[in-house]
Design a protein around this motif. Structure first.
Motif: not given
Lengths: 501, 170
Positions: A344-345, A352-355, A381, A387, A418-420
């Motif tokens: 999840a980034e 950058i992590p995506s929550i 997440i 992540s 979330v972005k991956t």
């Protein structure tokens, strides 16, 4: 008798271990932190117990609480997974002291391999080639290290003795970098591991990261399951792994030699259970011991696919004091397997992590696709743990087939919320150097660029959203006028208003 | 109906007045937009090209999954634009950049000072979350107007950490 196993971990790897246990007819006990009440491993296990707060040190790293659950649930064995306490020799010892079977190596082997300086000298003694660097003690003073640096030659790496994951690691291109780099490495290492000891290693330029999967039983049998190629890394974090390696698949002698040395490394510390010996392979095909991971690896599935060995079940078998199910000559690498780690980034914003909450999670299926995951639609997440969302593993008769299959699988994968890192992998799979197998550990950092997202795709996304918003608006307006919706009008109005808050 | 769709800091003007045409930034395209089943999956034919998008509305806007990439699209329609203007919300849109925490975490360091001039790509805040130190960088050149967090602070997602004004405002 081994009948009930506690899994001292979370996420996809806890699910993976639970699956192996259930196939073997063993009962499973999950532990969870406050943040993980709704994690998949809690649902899949036969029993689940809370071990405290979200912060890992209060839960998944709390030996006392975990052993307390083991006692209450009356388990026979503990599987540590990877990360958290998996390479903590005190935890392994505490399990043994509590009368439990630790599904992993003996504490002394974990301790030797855990201190990178001790491990290097143990390997040198056993006749395993190590990366040229400082010999002996890790408690060298700065002046001593600077003096040795000149002898080793530049460029070199300053590494943390207790380290891992690239923390406490600095590169020095020449003498002038040394003092600054040393103090930075010490500071970072002290902060991350509570130990500022460092050592030096010559920087092997253009090296590949090749590792060997080891299996060893309590009866003195040690075999390897071939290699994994893990050179696709970003800032020392592996992103994609494959088995076998392009280099070793056309150099069988090299594979044999590295495999034998890997087994030798394991034997020299009386290793039992599953472990991984990591090597750097330079451009002239010289290899050097890097470190040994005394646990199951994230990327173990690629080896499972090409060898047909279920590594987790084999781990449990070994813990039950059985002999290895296969001999070295029975291990044959068939076909090719590639694993992409889906995190999840945001690939386009420096990873950058995506929550957030995963609303949609449609996992790829079909021939040659395996997905190991711990998430589902509705899962959130959390910022407390790493992540990783899932691992997509694709196999084929050849590398080409596995690669095309991976491309197809990533296209099918739908994660919304979330972005991956899926876009990263898609670009990587399309790069000519990756396709040709011409890469080393610095490829992603130095020679690979995601490029900018194309404006056309931004525009298409904008049109999609505008059309969806327009349709939504019309439907909502429609509903207020005439009550022909089957859902309540109030619900529609509520949704409509929420959209426009 | 005119919509402003903002995605990755680019705003497109999308005009939808009839079912089979859209006008994007003045360019008219023939389209065919259909939901696939009842789900959030849509098919869009635009100028002969076929696209598939997975679209979901959230409190913050629309999420569009297109070719494996997730886009966050903010949609404003004419009415909300009018309301914005009437409500004097224009103050906030002068170009000041509010650096919001993309995730909850611990502030490790803030390597800039108030009043400092910075360039695009400079690190504004280092935020620790998910076992990683994340460097939050400046999207453009500018001056640090306000810093609202200190090292060691624990912050929530979307909390404003720092305000940046573009250089030409000075």
């Amino acid at each position: 008798m081994l009948q009930k196993v506690l899994i001292a971990n979370r996420g996809e790897i806890a699910v993976r271990v639970i699956r192996a246990c259930h196939e073997l007819g063993l009962r499973t006990v999950a532990i969870f932190s406050e943040a993980d009440r709704h994690a998949m491993h809690v649902y899949y296990a036969d029993e689940a117990y809370s071990v405290g707060q979200a912060q890992a040190r209060d839960s998944y790293l709390n030996i006392e609480k975990i052993l307390n659950v083991a006692r209450v649930a009356e388990v026979d064995a503990v599987h540590p997974g990877y990360g958290f306490l998996a390479e903590n020799h005190e935890f392994a010892q505490a399990c043994i002291d509590a009368g439990l079977t630790f599904i992993g190596p003996m504490p002394h082997a974990i301790a030797i391999m855990g201190d990178k300086v001790v491990a290097r000298s143990a390997m040198r003694k056993a006749g395993v080639p190590v990366v040229p660097g400082t010999e002996g003690e890790s408690s060298l003073r700065d002046e001593e290290i600077v003096a040795i640096a000149a002898k080793i030659g530049f460029p070199l790496l300053i590494k943390s003795a207790a380290g891992g994951g690239g923390k406490g690691m600095r590169r020095a291109n020449d003498q002038s970098f040394m003092i600054n780099a040393l103090s930075e490495a010490r500071r970072e290492s002290e902060a991350a591991f509570g130990d500022g000891s460092v050592y030096l290693e010559k920087l092997i330029q253009g090296a590949r990261h090749i590792e060997f999967q080891i299996m060893a039983d309590n009866h003195g049998n040690v075999i390897h399951l071939g290699e994994r190629e893990c050179s696709i890394q970003r800032r020392h974090q592996k992103l994609l792994e494959e088995a076998p390696s392009v280099v070793l698949s056309d150099d069988i002698d090299l594979r044999t030699s590295m495999g034998e040395v890997a087994c030798l490394a394991a034997k020299s510390v009386d290793y039992v259970n599953a472990g991984t010996v990591e090597f750097l392979l330079d451009e002239d095909r010289n290899y050097y011991f890097l470190e040994m991971n005394t646990r199951l690896q994230v990327e173990h599935p690629v080896t499972e696919i090409v060898t047909g060995v279920d590594i987790v079940k084999e781990q449990i078998r070994i813990a039950r004091n059985r002999r290895l199910s296969r001999k070295q000559h029975e291990i044959e690498l068939k076909g090719w397997a590639i694993e992409c780690r889906i995190n999840a980034e945001d690939s386009y914003r420096d990873f950058i992590p995506s929550i957030g909450t995963i609303n949609t999670n449609i996992v790829p299926t079909g021939p040659g696709v395996r997905v190991d995951t711990g998430v589902y639609p509705g899962y959130t997440i959390s910022p407390h743990y790493d992540s990783m969302i899932s691992k997509v593993i694709c196999s084929g008769k050849t590398r080409g087939e596995a690669l095309l299959r991976m491309r197809r699988a990533l296209e099918e994968y739908r994660i919304v919320g979330v972005k991956t890192t899926i876009p990263f992998h898609q670009k990587l799979l399309n790069s000519h150097r990756f396709m040709a197998g011409q890469f080393n550990t610095s490829f992603v950092d130095d020679d690979f660029s995601l490029g900018d997202r194309s404006d056309t795709d931004d525009e298409i996304a904008a049109v999609f959203a505008a059309l969806a918003a327009h349709q939504y608006r019309q439907q909502a307006a429609h509903v207020v006028q005439r009550g022909e919706r089957d859902t309540s009008n109030w619900k529609w109005v509520g949704r409509w208003e929420r959209m426009h808050r | 109906m005119k919509y402003l769709a903002t995605v990755n800091e680019t705003t497109f003007e999308v005009v939808i007045n009839e079912d089979s045409y859209v006008t994007v930034d003045g360019q008219r395209h023939e389209i065919d937009f259909r939901a696939v089943g009842n789900g959030p999956l849509y098919s869009l034919l635009i100028g002969g090209n076929s696209y598939e998008g997975h679209i979901e509305g959230t409190d913050d806007g629309w999420q569009v999954l297109h070719k494996g990439d997730l886009y966050m699209v903010e949609i404003e329609d004419e009415r909300s634009q009018r309301l914005m203007k009437l409500g004097g919300a224009g103050i906030a849109t002068k170009g000041d950049y509010y650096l919001k925490a993309p995730m909850p975490g611990l502030v490790v360091s803030v390597p800039v000072k108030e009043g400092q001039e910075i360039s695009q790509g400079d690190i504004l805040v280092v935020l620790e979350s998910m076992k990683m130190q994340n460097e939050l960088k400046s999207p453009h050149d500018g001056t640090i107007l306000r810093i609202q967090v200190n090292p060691e602070d624990t912050i929530q997602q979307d909390e404003v950490m720092l305000v940046l004004s573009p250089l030409d405002d000075q």
